[in-house]
Design a protein around this motif. Structure first.
Motif, mmCIF file in Angstrom:
data_model
loop_
_atom_site.group_PDB
_atom_site.id
_atom_site.type_symbol
_atom_site.label_atom_id
_atom_site.label_comp_id
_atom_site.label_asym_id
_atom_site.label_seq_id
_atom_site.Cartn_x
_atom_site.Cartn_y
_atom_site.Cartn_z
ATOM 1 N N LEU A 86 0.804 -1.211 0.000
ATOM 2 C CA LEU A 86 0.000 0.000 0.000
ATOM 3 C C LEU A 86 0.842 1.268 0.000
ATOM 4 C CD1 LEU A 86 -2.999 -0.899 2.347
ATOM 5 C CD2 LEU A 86 -2.741 -1.222 -0.118
ATOM 6 N N VAL A 87 2.077 1.195 0.503
ATOM 7 C CA VAL A 87 2.945 2.374 0.455
ATOM 8 C C VAL A 87 3.160 2.803 -0.987
ATOM 9 C CG1 VAL A 87 5.265 3.251 0.932
ATOM 10 C CG2 VAL A 87 4.093 1.862 2.643
ATOM 11 N N ASP A 88 3.503 1.840 -1.851
ATOM 12 C CA ASP A 88 3.706 2.173 -3.258
ATOM 13 C C ASP A 88 2.384 2.404 -3.986
ATOM 14 O OD1 ASP A 88 6.522 2.336 -3.764
ATOM 15 O OD2 ASP A 88 6.644 0.202 -3.352
ATOM 16 N N ALA A 89 1.329 1.693 -3.580
ATOM 17 C CA ALA A 89 0.035 1.870 -4.237
ATOM 18 C C ALA A 89 -0.496 3.288 -4.059
ATOM 19 C CB ALA A 89 -0.964 0.862 -3.692
ATOM 20 N N PHE A 90 -0.231 3.889 -2.909
ATOM 21 C CA PHE A 90 -0.747 5.226 -2.623
ATOM 22 C C PHE A 90 0.225 6.336 -3.008
ATOM 23 C CE2 PHE A 90 -3.500 3.362 1.009
ATOM 24 C CZ PHE A 90 -4.466 2.981 0.081
ATOM 25 N N HIS A 91 1.381 5.982 -3.575
ATOM 26 C CA HIS A 91 2.376 6.991 -3.934
ATOM 27 C C HIS A 91 1.841 7.874 -5.062
ATOM 28 C CE1 HIS A 91 6.093 8.687 -5.636
ATOM 29 N NE2 HIS A 91 6.537 8.593 -4.398
ATOM 30 N N PRO A 92 2.102 9.183 -5.036
ATOM 31 C CA PRO A 92 1.550 10.087 -6.057
ATOM 32 C C PRO A 92 1.929 9.723 -7.487
ATOM 33 C CG PRO A 92 2.519 11.340 -4.239
ATOM 34 C CD PRO A 92 2.871 9.908 -4.003
ATOM 35 N N GLN A 93 3.101 9.099 -7.689
ATOM 36 C CA GLN A 93 3.536 8.764 -9.041
ATOM 37 C C GLN A 93 3.108 7.367 -9.488
ATOM 38 O OE1 GLN A 93 7.711 9.684 -8.247
ATOM 39 N NE2 GLN A 93 7.674 11.174 -9.911
ATOM 40 N N THR A 94 2.394 6.650 -8.662
ATOM 41 C CA THR A 94 1.885 5.346 -9.075
ATOM 42 C C THR A 94 0.578 5.563 -9.815
ATOM 43 O OG1 THR A 94 2.941 4.211 -7.215
ATOM 44 C CG2 THR A 94 1.110 3.083 -8.288
ATOM 45 N N ILE A 95 0.627 5.319 -11.130
ATOM 46 C CA ILE A 95 -0.526 5.617 -11.977
ATOM 47 C C ILE A 95 -0.876 4.418 -12.854
ATOM 48 C CG2 ILE A 95 0.017 8.089 -12.016
ATOM 49 C CD1 ILE A 95 1.029 7.721 -14.889
ATOM 50 N N LEU A 96 -2.114 4.421 -13.328
ATOM 51 C CA LEU A 96 -2.566 3.476 -14.342
ATOM 52 C C LEU A 96 -2.493 4.239 -15.666
ATOM 53 C CD1 LEU A 96 -5.653 2.021 -12.442
ATOM 54 C CD2 LEU A 96 -3.293 1.192 -12.437
ATOM 55 N N ALA A 97 -1.448 3.963 -16.447
ATOM 56 C CA ALA A 97 -1.135 4.780 -17.618
ATOM 57 C C ALA A 97 -1.849 4.278 -18.860
ATOM 58 C CB ALA A 97 0.375 4.799 -17.851
ATOM 59 N N PHE A 98 -2.450 5.222 -19.589
ATOM 60 C CA PHE A 98 -3.111 4.890 -20.850
ATOM 61 C C PHE A 98 -2.482 5.608 -22.045
ATOM 62 C CE2 PHE A 98 -5.789 8.001 -18.511
ATOM 63 C CZ PHE A 98 -5.596 9.121 -19.306
ATOM 64 N N ALA A 99 -1.447 6.429 -21.800
ATOM 65 C CA ALA A 99 -0.786 7.137 -22.900
ATOM 66 C C ALA A 99 0.709 7.238 -22.633
ATOM 67 C CB ALA A 99 -1.380 8.537 -23.073
ATOM 68 N N LEU A 100 1.475 7.184 -23.701
ATOM 69 C CA LEU A 100 2.931 7.337 -23.649
ATOM 70 C C LEU A 100 3.324 8.352 -24.715
ATOM 71 C CD1 LEU A 100 5.842 6.560 -22.846
ATOM 72 C CD2 LEU A 100 5.670 4.615 -24.426
ATOM 73 N N ASN A 101 4.041 9.375 -24.298
ATOM 74 C CA ASN A 101 4.508 10.434 -25.206
ATOM 75 C C ASN A 101 3.347 11.026 -26.009
ATOM 76 O OD1 ASN A 101 7.083 9.972 -24.223
ATOM 77 N ND2 ASN A 101 7.637 8.591 -25.901
#
Length: 250
Positions: free
Chosen positions: A175-190
């Motif tokens: 949960l520490v990493d799950a709640f980190h601000p930079q942990t995202i579900l990404a749908f786009a790259l560049n």
């Protein structure tokens, strides 16, 4: 030389900490568990960094001209091909396990949610790196919406790529990493929708860990109390089959 000294000081500091602990510190089993390579790595990083310390973010002019795919480049299963041909219109991300409100979200719904952009470096265990601009939904509000139960300790990511023998790719974080601000579900790259090779339609970005933790082709997110009953019990496909460390912090 400074690196050697820093490591030495870190080890000496750890020893001093143990010396000041209660009788648990003198228990050989506890001491062995604490100083195993993986646990010490996790303990050291978490001790030296605040929980929400950010991974370094780069300038747009530093983005790599080509973002090399890691791991599977195409799940190539009948189910995945059908989703791809339909532009992932029928794809749904399921969120379940130890939650009070299971969710099923379409790609359009995820894209409509408040999102985050970050330019970060992907470090692959194979020895290469690439810098890319990711756009996606932070994981924390998704988990908040699903309402984790008190017993939830880990988040497991189930993926579409079949690794053979009926075993799909999966990964997990705490949960520490799950709640980190930079942990995202990404749908786009560049600034482009994810290509198949980079994990379309959705992939995990947990920027403070190595590339094999960045699960691609996400299908389901499951909150669990422990990992020993999930697939091979070590928290991830490569952890189960190749002895990779579960905690891959950088």
């Amino acid at each position: 030389m400074s690196l050697i000294l820093n490591r030495r000081n870190l080890i000496l500091g750890a020893a001093a900490t143990l010396a000041g602990c209660d009788r648990l510190a003198r228990n050989p089993t506890v001491r062995e568990a604490l100083f195993s390579a993986e646990n010490f790595h996790k303990w050291a990083q978490r001790s030296l960094m605040v929980r929400d310390a950010m991974a370094h973010e780069f300038r747009p002019d530093q983005i790599s001209p080509f973002f090399r795919p890691n791991g599977t480049a195409n799940p190539n299963t009948p189910e995945y091909k059908a989703l791809w041909r339909d532009g992932f219109a029928g794809w749904r991300l399921k969120i379940g396990g130890l939650v009070e409100r299971p969710l099923s979200l379409s790609l359009a719904q995820l894209r409509s949610l408040p999102h985050r952009e970050q330019i970060t470096r992907h470090d692959c265990v194979e020895g290469w790196s690439a810098i890319g601009k990711w756009r996606g939904v932070p994981l924390k509000p998704i988990l908040d919406a699903a309402r984790l139960r008190d017993g939830a300790r880990y988040i497991v990511f189930h993926c579409a790529d079949d690794m053979g023998g009926g075993k799909g790719y999966y990964e997990s974080i705490d949960l520490v990493d799950a709640f980190h601000p930079q942990t995202i579900l990404a749908f786009a790259l560049n600034d482009e929708p994810l290509r198949v090779a980079n994990g379309a339609p959705l992939r995990l970005r947990v920027e403070r860990q190595l590339g094999y933790k960045q699960a691609k082709y996400l299908m389901e997110i499951e909150a669990v109390a422990r990992l020993d009953h999930v697939y091979g019990g070590k928290g991830g496909f490569w952890e189960d089959h190749a002895g990779y460390d579960w905690y891959a912090g950088i």
